[in-house]
Design a protein around this motif. Sequence first.
Motif, mmCIF file in Angstrom:
data_model
loop_
_atom_site.group_PDB
_atom_site.id
_atom_site.type_symbol
_atom_site.label_atom_id
_atom_site.label_comp_id
_atom_site.label_asym_id
_atom_site.label_seq_id
_atom_site.Cartn_x
_atom_site.Cartn_y
_atom_site.Cartn_z
ATOM 1 N N PHE A 174 2.709 1.797 -3.306
ATOM 2 C CA PHE A 174 1.793 2.442 -4.479
ATOM 3 C C PHE A 174 1.151 3.685 -3.975
ATOM 4 O O PHE A 174 0.628 4.623 -4.716
ATOM 5 N N ASP A 175 1.494 4.097 -2.652
ATOM 6 C CA ASP A 175 0.675 5.108 -2.060
ATOM 7 C C ASP A 175 -0.876 5.075 -2.307
ATOM 8 O O ASP A 175 -1.342 6.333 -2.924
ATOM 9 N N LEU A 176 -1.604 4.270 -1.893
ATOM 10 C CA LEU A 176 -2.834 4.110 -2.617
ATOM 11 C C LEU A 176 -3.771 5.241 -1.771
ATOM 12 O O LEU A 176 -4.778 5.837 -2.451
ATOM 13 N N ASP A 177 -3.427 5.929 -0.932
ATOM 14 C CA ASP A 177 -4.206 6.894 -0.044
ATOM 15 C C ASP A 177 -3.749 8.181 -0.828
ATOM 16 O O ASP A 177 -5.091 8.672 -1.178
ATOM 17 N N MET A 197 -6.165 3.784 3.673
ATOM 18 C CA MET A 197 -5.983 2.962 2.390
ATOM 19 C C MET A 197 -4.728 2.446 2.214
ATOM 20 O O MET A 197 -4.702 1.283 1.392
ATOM 21 N N ASN A 198 -3.796 2.855 2.881
ATOM 22 C CA ASN A 198 -2.288 2.190 2.441
ATOM 23 C C ASN A 198 -2.405 0.864 3.017
ATOM 24 O O ASN A 198 -1.253 0.131 2.849
ATOM 25 N N GLN A 232 -3.372 8.447 -4.312
ATOM 26 C CA GLN A 232 -3.951 8.230 -5.497
ATOM 27 C C GLN A 232 -5.354 8.125 -5.260
ATOM 28 O O GLN A 232 -6.220 8.920 -6.219
ATOM 29 N N ILE A 233 -6.128 7.426 -4.165
ATOM 30 C CA ILE A 233 -7.635 7.836 -4.137
ATOM 31 C C ILE A 233 -7.890 9.270 -3.799
ATOM 32 O O ILE A 233 -8.897 9.815 -4.278
ATOM 33 N N GLY A 260 1.006 -1.337 0.106
ATOM 34 C CA GLY A 260 0.015 -0.238 -0.232
ATOM 35 C C GLY A 260 0.877 1.309 -0.130
ATOM 36 O O GLY A 260 0.499 2.183 -0.636
#
Length: 243
Positions: free
Chosen positions: A78-81, A216-217, A83-84, A75
């Motif tokens: 990709f640094d999902l937080d 999210m991460n 991106q979201i 997480g």
Amino acid sequence: MPILSSLTGTLVNTATVILGSLIGMLLGKGLPDRLSRGLMTALGFCTAYIGISGCLKGQNTLVVILSLVLGTLVGEGFDLDKQINHFGGWVEKNMNRGGGHLSVAEGFVNASLLFCVGAMTIVGSLNSGLTGDHTMLYAKACLDLISSMVFASTMGIGVTLAAAVVLVLQGGIALLAHLIAPFLGDAVIAEMTCVGSILIIGLALNLLGITKLKIMNFVPAIFLPMLLCPVYDLVVSWLATLL
């Protein structure tokens, strides 16, 4: 059982999120700030209760730890937080909506996590996909109807957008369950539930204003028990033969 019938519970849940968020937005301006803050705090406490209850389902501490560590690496990588939040910011800019105390991005992320991370999401979706039993998702739909009303009254349109995440994530789990049913035992479901519930506790802390965790991460960790539980069993069996 036809594979598409496994989506019934998800479709009902998605509809209740949309309905609840629309009602919440209509009532939003009529809700005093004091009442909105109180409801959000109450929702935070309820979220913490759900998370703590789900954590008790776990049976293998090592699998939970490894899932969280490896899932966090993915997480954060990709640094999902980020991106979201970028996606939510793009939506906010294009809708030209800046009212309220919280942004579309925050509403989208917080609502998505609340509706999609935890025991009822995982176990309910698996039940729908494996056996066609939608009872748990129907119960979750009732809770999400109330939660989405409260969220949307303070967070706005971002909560409505979270319905798409409910549809994709819950529907994806249910459909995937048809394909990987032989590999999903009670132990795997228990550890997925435990990991997801730990993240729910983190979300509750954010809702209560105690922390600002990038939940999210950590989300990839939820799915890792599907891999780690079989590996753990193989390692234990191998060690048993050596001893």
